[in-house]
Design a protein around this motif. Structure first.
Motif, PDB file in Angstrom:
ATOM      1  N   ILE A 121     -15.685 -26.056 -34.291  1.00  0.00           N
ATOM      2  CA  ILE A 121     -16.406 -26.674 -35.080  1.00  0.00           C
ATOM      3  C   ILE A 121     -15.712 -28.481 -34.881  1.00  0.00           C
ATOM      4  N   SER A 162     -12.666 -31.058 -31.097  1.00  0.00           N
ATOM      5  CA  SER A 162     -12.978 -29.813 -31.551  1.00  0.00           C
ATOM      6  C   SER A 162     -11.807 -29.557 -32.330  1.00  0.00           C
ATOM      7  N   ILE A 222     -19.425 -30.237 -38.423  1.00  0.00           N
ATOM      8  CA  ILE A 222     -20.240 -29.898 -37.816  1.00  0.00           C
ATOM      9  C   ILE A 222     -20.082 -28.251 -37.176  1.00  0.00           C
ATOM     10  N   ILE A 223     -20.432 -27.508 -36.988  1.00  0.00           N
ATOM     11  CA  ILE A 223     -19.967 -26.128 -36.645  1.00  0.00           C
ATOM     12  C   ILE A 223     -20.872 -26.198 -34.960  1.00  0.00           C
ATOM     13  N   GLN A 224     -19.589 -26.276 -34.058  1.00  0.00           N
ATOM     14  CA  GLN A 224     -21.170 -26.345 -32.581  1.00  0.00           C
ATOM     15  C   GLN A 224     -21.205 -24.790 -32.587  1.00  0.00           C
ATOM     16  N   ASP A 263     -18.914 -20.724 -43.967  1.00  0.00           N
ATOM     17  CA  ASP A 263     -20.257 -20.374 -43.215  1.00  0.00           C
ATOM     18  C   ASP A 263     -20.096 -18.723 -42.781  1.00  0.00           C
ATOM     19  N   THR A 295     -24.449 -23.727 -32.032  1.00  0.00           N
ATOM     20  CA  THR A 295     -25.655 -24.658 -33.046  1.00  0.00           C
ATOM     21  C   THR A 295     -25.029 -26.010 -32.458  1.00  0.00           C
ATOM     22  N   SER A 296     -25.997 -26.583 -33.132  1.00  0.00           N
ATOM     23  CA  SER A 296     -25.352 -28.250 -32.443  1.00  0.00           C
ATOM     24  C   SER A 296     -26.374 -29.175 -33.647  1.00  0.00           C
ATOM     25  N   GLU A 297     -25.665 -30.503 -33.792  1.00  0.00           N
ATOM     26  CA  GLU A 297     -26.318 -31.255 -35.285  1.00  0.00           C
ATOM     27  C   GLU A 297     -27.355 -31.143 -35.202  1.00  0.00           C
ATOM     28  N   VAL A 342     -14.679 -25.083 -44.039  1.00  0.00           N
ATOM     29  CA  VAL A 342     -17.041 -25.016 -43.367  1.00  0.00           C
ATOM     30  C   VAL A 342     -16.124 -23.799 -42.579  1.00  0.00           C
ATOM     31  N   ASP A 348     -15.313 -33.542 -36.879  1.00  0.00           N
ATOM     32  CA  ASP A 348     -16.634 -33.726 -37.576  1.00  0.00           C
ATOM     33  C   ASP A 348     -17.332 -33.243 -39.026  1.00  0.00           C
TER      34      ASP A 348
END
Length: 189
Positions: A75, A59, A80-82, A40, A99-101, A36, A78
């Motif tokens: 990350i 994470s 998703i990049i946090q 990115d 960033t958030s979901e 991931v 799940d």
């Protein structure tokens, strides 16, 4: 009496089966999380050096270096990049982006949205701006017709394009390197 007993056994077995299925969640491995982050950063496995993956509460912290600079990601388990940090190798500038979901909402098209669509189509960009927009949209997995309010400006000092667009009422801002058209950061608000 025999029918009730068989029914009870069947219901118990079915309940255990459902319980077992609901607890077998999808497990994302460290390799998946690293993929991931590399995806990115638009970096191949060969381009990444000094790869580090550390597990924290809920994470992973991933860091690696490429020819273009160093990356650090937080990350979630799940996928998703946090958080995303990028530091160019040629300068001391550091960009930190959180960033958030994204929240996806379904709604009906209104007259305001139709006007935005018309406004979007009338905007024209030079070929470098369009390349930066294409890179930002590809990074987000979107096409130009999927978004509204597209903007693109060049910061001559940092040699980076700032690409802005709106997708489903979420405002997106992407920083794109002017020389390579590589997405350096992406923020959703």
């Amino acid at each position: 009496m025999m029918v009730k007993r068989n029914s009870l056994i069947f219901l118990t077995a079915f309940g255990l089966l459902l319980t077992g299925c609901s607890n077998s969640g999808l497990e994302i491995t460290k390799d998946d999380i690293l993929e991931v982050a590399r995806d990115d950063a638009n970096a191949t496995k060969k381009e990444c050096e000094n790869v580090s993956i550390k597990e924290q509460k809920g994470s992973y912290i991933i860091s690696f270096n490429t020819n273009g600079g160093s990356y650090e990601y937080k990350i979630g388990k799940d996928g998703i990049i946090q958080e995303r940090n990028y530091k160019r190798s040629s300068s001391e500038e550091k960009e930190e982006v959180s960033t958030s979901e994204p929240v996806e909402e379904k709604k009906e098209e209104t007259e305001v949205e139709t006007k935005k669509e018309e406004k979007k189509e009338s905007t024209s960009f030079n070929k470098n701006q369009q390349a930066a927009i294409d890179a930002a949209l590809a990074n987000a997995g979107l096409a130009q017709e999927d978004v509204t309010d597209i903007g693109c400006t060049l910061d001559k000092a940092s040699q980076q394009y700032t690409v802005t667009f709106t997708f489903q009422d979420i405002h997106n801002t992407c920083m794109v390197d002017a020389a390579t058209f590589t997405v350096l950061s992406s923020v959703q608000a």
